[in-house]
Enzyme design. Structure first.
Site, PDB file in Angstrom:
ATOM      1  N   THR A  52       0.833  -1.217   0.000  1.00  5.99           N
ATOM      2  CA  THR A  52       0.000   0.000   0.000  1.00  5.99           C
ATOM      3  C   THR A  52       0.866   1.265   0.000  1.00  5.99           C
ATOM      4  O   THR A  52       0.676   2.163  -0.812  1.00  5.99           O
ATOM      5  CB  THR A  52      -0.908   0.001   1.257  1.00  5.99           C
ATOM      6  OG1 THR A  52      -1.668  -1.202   1.253  1.00  5.99           O
ATOM      7  CG2 THR A  52      -1.831   1.204   1.272  1.00  5.99           C
ATOM      8  N   SER A 101       2.763   7.354  11.774  1.00  2.00           N
ATOM      9  CA  SER A 101       1.607   6.706  11.146  1.00  2.00           C
ATOM     10  C   SER A 101       0.682   7.727  10.489  1.00  2.00           C
ATOM     11  O   SER A 101       0.792   8.940  10.714  1.00  2.00           O
ATOM     12  CB  SER A 101       0.819   5.931  12.200  1.00  2.00           C
ATOM     13  OG  SER A 101       0.079   6.849  12.994  1.00  2.00           O
ATOM     14  N   CYS A 102      -0.244   7.198   9.703  1.00  2.00           N
ATOM     15  CA  CYS A 102      -1.216   8.059   9.014  1.00  2.00           C
ATOM     16  C   CYS A 102      -2.018   8.889  10.019  1.00  2.00           C
ATOM     17  O   CYS A 102      -2.220  10.093   9.818  1.00  2.00           O
ATOM     18  CB  CYS A 102      -2.151   7.206   8.159  1.00  2.00           C
ATOM     19  SG  CYS A 102      -2.782   5.742   9.005  1.00  2.00           S
ATOM     20  N   ASN A 103      -2.457   8.280  11.119  1.00  5.73           N
ATOM     21  CA  ASN A 103      -3.243   9.027  12.111  1.00  5.73           C
ATOM     22  C   ASN A 103      -2.393  10.081  12.810  1.00  5.73           C
ATOM     23  O   ASN A 103      -2.827  11.216  13.006  1.00  5.73           O
ATOM     24  CB  ASN A 103      -3.831   8.060  13.149  1.00  5.73           C
ATOM     25  CG  ASN A 103      -5.079   7.378  12.634  1.00  5.73           C
ATOM     26  OD1 ASN A 103      -6.030   8.037  12.219  1.00  5.73           O
ATOM     27  ND2 ASN A 103      -5.094   6.054  12.643  1.00  5.73           N
ATOM     28  N   ARG A 119     -10.529   3.372  10.023  1.00  9.44           N
ATOM     29  CA  ARG A 119     -10.974   2.418   8.994  1.00  9.44           C
ATOM     30  C   ARG A 119     -10.540   1.008   9.389  1.00  9.44           C
ATOM     31  O   ARG A 119      -9.466   0.811   9.968  1.00  9.44           O
ATOM     32  CB  ARG A 119     -10.425   2.809   7.610  1.00  9.44           C
ATOM     33  CG  ARG A 119      -8.892   2.798   7.487  1.00  9.44           C
ATOM     34  CD  ARG A 119      -8.380   1.458   6.999  1.00  9.44           C
ATOM     35  NE  ARG A 119      -6.950   1.402   6.839  1.00  9.44           N
ATOM     36  CZ  ARG A 119      -6.120   0.902   7.741  1.00  9.44           C
ATOM     37  NH1 ARG A 119      -6.550   0.503   8.920  1.00  9.44           N
ATOM     38  NH2 ARG A 119      -4.821   0.815   7.473  1.00  9.44           N
ATOM     39  N   GLY A 122      -1.765   9.343  20.948  1.00  9.99           N
ATOM     40  CA  GLY A 122      -1.358  10.518  21.723  1.00  9.99           C
ATOM     41  C   GLY A 122       0.135  10.499  22.021  1.00  9.99           C
ATOM     42  O   GLY A 122       0.851  11.452  21.685  1.00  9.99           O
ATOM     43  N   HIS A 156      -9.846   7.368   7.685  1.00 10.80           N
ATOM     44  CA  HIS A 156     -10.062   7.555   9.119  1.00 10.80           C
ATOM     45  C   HIS A 156     -10.790   8.890   9.318  1.00 10.80           C
ATOM     46  O   HIS A 156     -10.709   9.780   8.465  1.00 10.80           O
ATOM     47  CB  HIS A 156      -8.748   7.678   9.884  1.00 10.80           C
ATOM     48  CG  HIS A 156      -7.804   6.526   9.746  1.00 10.80           C
ATOM     49  ND1 HIS A 156      -8.106   5.249  10.143  1.00 10.80           N
ATOM     50  CD2 HIS A 156      -6.523   6.474   9.282  1.00 10.80           C
ATOM     51  CE1 HIS A 156      -7.056   4.455   9.940  1.00 10.80           C
ATOM     52  NE2 HIS A 156      -6.085   5.172   9.412  1.00 10.80           N
TER      53      HIS A 156
HETATM   54  P1  NAD Z   1       1.343  -3.812   3.047  1.00 12.55           P
HETATM   55  O1  NAD Z   1       1.046  -5.116   3.668  1.00 12.55           O
HETATM   56  O2  NAD Z   1       0.333  -3.197   2.141  1.00 12.55           O
HETATM   57  O3  NAD Z   1       2.710  -3.886   2.231  1.00 12.55           O
HETATM   58  C1  NAD Z   1       3.869  -4.454   2.771  1.00 12.55           C
HETATM   59  C2  NAD Z   1       4.693  -5.000   1.632  1.00 12.55           C
HETATM   60  O4  NAD Z   1       5.904  -5.523   2.169  1.00 12.55           O
HETATM   61  C3  NAD Z   1       3.997  -6.139   0.885  1.00 12.55           C
HETATM   62  O5  NAD Z   1       4.158  -5.923  -0.496  1.00 12.55           O
HETATM   63  C4  NAD Z   1       4.771  -7.390   1.330  1.00 12.55           C
HETATM   64  O6  NAD Z   1       4.827  -8.347   0.312  1.00 12.55           O
HETATM   65  C5  NAD Z   1       6.141  -6.809   1.591  1.00 12.55           C
HETATM   66  N1  NAD Z   1       6.921  -7.599   2.541  1.00 12.55           N
HETATM   67  C6  NAD Z   1       6.480  -8.436   3.502  1.00 12.55           C
HETATM   68  N2  NAD Z   1       7.534  -8.962   4.152  1.00 12.55           N
HETATM   69  C7  NAD Z   1       8.651  -8.431   3.599  1.00 12.55           C
HETATM   70  C8  NAD Z   1      10.032  -8.581   3.839  1.00 12.55           C
HETATM   71  N3  NAD Z   1      10.485  -9.383   4.801  1.00 12.55           N
HETATM   72  N4  NAD Z   1      10.883  -7.868   3.095  1.00 12.55           N
HETATM   73  C9  NAD Z   1      10.454  -7.042   2.121  1.00 12.55           C
HETATM   74  N5  NAD Z   1       9.145  -6.872   1.838  1.00 12.55           N
HETATM   75  C10 NAD Z   1       8.257  -7.554   2.581  1.00 12.55           C
HETATM   76  O7  NAD Z   1       1.694  -2.817   4.251  1.00 12.55           O
HETATM   77  P2  NAD Z   1       1.478  -1.247   4.277  1.00 12.55           P
HETATM   78  O8  NAD Z   1       0.051  -0.976   4.647  1.00 12.55           O
HETATM   79  O9  NAD Z   1       2.043  -0.632   3.067  1.00 12.55           O
HETATM   80  O10 NAD Z   1       2.318  -0.860   5.577  1.00 12.55           O
HETATM   81  C11 NAD Z   1       3.711  -0.684   5.530  1.00 12.55           C
HETATM   82  C12 NAD Z   1       4.125   0.204   6.674  1.00 12.55           C
HETATM   83  O11 NAD Z   1       3.477   1.464   6.527  1.00 12.55           O
HETATM   84  C13 NAD Z   1       3.747  -0.300   8.075  1.00 12.55           C
HETATM   85  O12 NAD Z   1       4.721   0.135   8.992  1.00 12.55           O
HETATM   86  C14 NAD Z   1       2.439   0.419   8.336  1.00 12.55           C
HETATM   87  O13 NAD Z   1       2.170   0.549   9.719  1.00 12.55           O
HETATM   88  C15 NAD Z   1       2.713   1.761   7.698  1.00 12.55           C
HETATM   89  N6  NAD Z   1       1.530   2.527   7.299  1.00 12.55           N
HETATM   90  C16 NAD Z   1       0.467   1.912   6.712  1.00 12.55           C
HETATM   91  C17 NAD Z   1      -0.639   2.678   6.369  1.00 12.55           C
HETATM   92  C18 NAD Z   1      -1.856   2.059   5.779  1.00 12.55           C
HETATM   93  O14 NAD Z   1      -2.954   2.550   5.996  1.00 12.55           O
HETATM   94  N7  NAD Z   1      -1.765   1.000   4.994  1.00 12.55           N
HETATM   95  C19 NAD Z   1      -0.647   4.042   6.583  1.00 12.55           C
HETATM   96  C20 NAD Z   1       0.483   4.653   7.134  1.00 12.55           C
HETATM   97  C21 NAD Z   1       1.576   3.882   7.498  1.00 12.55           C
END
Ligand code: NAD
Length: 331
Positions: free
Chosen positions: A11, A136-138, A165, A191, A216
């Site tokens: 994502t 994080s996003c929030n 969400r 917080g 969210h």
């Molecule tokens: P995701 O699951 O959509 O994507 C993670 C990707 O990493 C996947 O393509 C997966 O195949 C890959 N992956 C898994 N294990 C791996 C490894 N060992 N080495 C390399 N790649 C690997 O996750 P995301 O939602 O993009 O979240 C990633 C980070 O961003 C997290 O720290 C999350 O908390 C943060 N984040 C997510 C969001 C959200 O809403 N999705 C928003 C802000 C921050």
């Protein structure tokens, strides 16, 4: 040109990669893949180089030309943006240290992994850092609006409730699908996380998961040192980078309409990286300011990741980086 690798193409990672491709001062070295899937197939079709995590790759790659392995990507990059799921960044950090490659981590990792970062709040504090954590996003959403309020009026204390969400739109595994689920620990982690960016802020957060995938929503009450007017607050949010003031009079009454609006604007993937504050929800009650904002979880941290790359390299100052990022992304 800053050479950037993206580790974890999900994502966040695929959006960061697309945003890097828009920057005149950055070159996308490539992205990691730990398995073949539609995302990797699409990246390859876009001409992005693919570096499998496992060497040699255990899975068939369906004709995709492999550019190297994980170590090669790290060696070839000045900075990597680690967008792997929560917790994996810690394992990867040793590899980045070993090759002397700077790294940007995401909010799923704990605050000890690197300096926590939101562009408009603490860009100058992270300039030159080897390890930065885009919160994080929030947390990013909260900091984007609370910081300018604090600068303008002085914040005494904040209470914010996050209506979160349940899952991202593509995610078929998580829920709830028919319940509102309160987070049964207070304060929620948001917080304390905000305080990694604005250390002296008195803030208490609570959180509820809701069966929606779009955005969210935050309901925020801020006790101020001085009394604003509603018009002043609207003006402040309009003047703040990456905050968009939205209006009932435009027919924007919900997160669904914000998402439709961002698609109509022609945004890539229909993303809305700005935090959206409804003008109609801004209220003043003595020295208390109340408002409701919506956060597009998939995209609000993407401009921060781009700024964090420049900050880590010390290649330009805060205002210039925000300007370059926002103009390239049409924000
Ligand atoms: P995701 O699951 O959509 O994507 C993670 C990707 O990493 C996947 O393509 C997966 O195949 C890959 N992956 C898994 N294990 C791996 C490894 N060992 N080495 C390399 N790649 C690997 O996750 P995301 O939602 O993009 O979240 C990633 C980070 O961003 C997290 O720290 C999350 O908390 C943060 N984040 C997510 C969001 C959200 O809403 N999705 C928003 C802000 C921050």
């Amino acid at each position: 040109m800053i050479k950037v690798g993206v580790v974890g193409y999900g994502t966040i990672g695929k959006r960061v990669a697309d945003a890097i491709l828009l920057q005149d001062d950055m070159k996308l070295v490539g992205v990691t893949a730990n398995t073949y899937n539609y995302r990797i197939k699409t990246a390859h079709q876009k001409g992005i180089k693919i570096f499998p995590i496992d060497s040699p790759p255990p899975t068939p790659w369906y004709g995709i030309e492999i550019a190297g392995d994980f170590d090669d990507l790290v060696k070839l990059s000045d900075v990597v943006v680690d967008c792997t799921p929560k917790g994996i960044g810690y394992n990867n950090k040793e590899r980045y240290k070993y090759y002397g490659t700077k790294a940007i981590f995401q909010g799923g990792e704990g605050p000890d992994i690197g300096k926590s970062f939101v562009s408009q709040c603490n860009y100058d504090e992270v300039v030159g850092s080897d390890f930065i954590r885009v919160v994080s996003c929030n947390t990013t959403g909260l900091c984007r609006t609370l910081y300018p309020i604090d600068q303008s009026y002085g914040i005494n204390k904040v209470h914010a409730t996050m209506i979160r969400r349940a899952a991202d739109p593509w995610d078929i595994y998580h829920g709830p699908i028919n319940a509102l689920v309160p987070h049964l620990v207070v304060p929620s982690h948001h917080g304390p996380d905000v305080r990694t960016i604005i250390p002296d802020l008195e803030i208490f957060t609570t959180s509820i998961s809701a069966p929606t995938t779009l955005m969210h929503m935050h309901s925020i009450a801020v006790d101020l040192d001085s009394e604003p007017t509603v018009d002043e607050a609207i003006w402040l949010f309009k003047e703040t980078p990456r905050v968009r003031v939205v209006h009932n009079s435009d027919g924007i009454r919900s997160t669904a309409e914000i998402m439709e609006y961002s698609s109509d604007l022609g945004r890539s993937r229909g993303d809305m990286p700005e935090v959206c504050v409804w003008s109609d929800t801004i209220g003043v009650w003595g020295k208390k300011l109340l408002y409701i904002q919506a956060v597009h979880q998939e995209s609000d941290v993407i401009p921060e990741n781009i700024d964090a790359i420049r900050a880590s390299m010390g290649s330009c100052n805060k205002n210039e980086s925000i300007r370059l990022t926002d103009s390239s992304m049409g924000i």
